[in-house]
Design an enzyme around this catalytic site. Structure first.
Site: not given
Length: 181
Positions: A35-36
């Site tokens: 995930c970012g």
């Protein structure tokens, strides 16, 4: 009712009662490895090592519900966290955190502290909001968890004190933790 009334399964497959953390300040986080916001593992580990001797713990709960950003096995997730971010805080087996299939703990957490909005000062906040609106518009219709790295702060009595969305960095939560220690 408190978080101590719930059980969770460790990465090694052992079911434990969260009452084992009674008397500690907790930060319960749904995590993801792709995930970012995944670099928040570093900040979470720093919080844990800074405050663990004062009665604090981070509890990580991997989830694959948000754009399939944690597809690996529990063992692979734990190894990824350890190797890439030096994670030593307790991690639990992957499970759902929103909807009908959500783990009971997360249903409780959301009931106690609903969604109040993203921290729009975060550089990725608008991108996240736009992505959710486009791809998961139903996520914005209730108090459920919106994305990976939603964090719940728990006091020493097991009460949910605050909820922090993914756009609130672990470092920004430190003052709130200190108030409870």
């Amino acid at each position: 009712m408190s978080v101590y009334d719930f059980k969770a399964t460790t990465m090694k497959g052992q079911e434990i009662s969260l009452s084992e953390f009674k008397g500690k300040v907790l930060l319960i986080v749904n995590t993801a490895s792709k995930c970012g916001f995944t670099p928040q593992f570093e900040g979470l580990e720093k919080l844990y090592t800074t405050y663990k001797d004062r009665g604090f713990a981070v509890l990580g709960f991997p989830c694959n519900q948000f754009a399939e950003q944690d597809p690996a096995s529990n063992g692979e997730i734990q190894e990824f966290c350890r190797l890439n971010y030096g994670v030593t805080f307790p991690m639990f087996q992957k499970g759902d955190v929103r909807g009908e299939t959500a783990q009971p703990l997360f249903k409780y957490l959301v009931k106690e502290k609903g969604f109040k909005g993203l921290d729009m000062d975060h550089p990725n906040a608008q991108n996240l909001l736009n992505f959710i609106k486009k791809n998961y518009p139903d996520f914005l219709k209730d108090d459920s968890i919106k994305w990976n790295f939603t964090k719940f702060l728990i006091d020493r009595d097991g009460n949910v004190v605050e909820r922090f969305e993914p756009t609130k960095t672990p470092e920004a939560i430190a003052p709130e933790i200190e108030k409870l220690l």
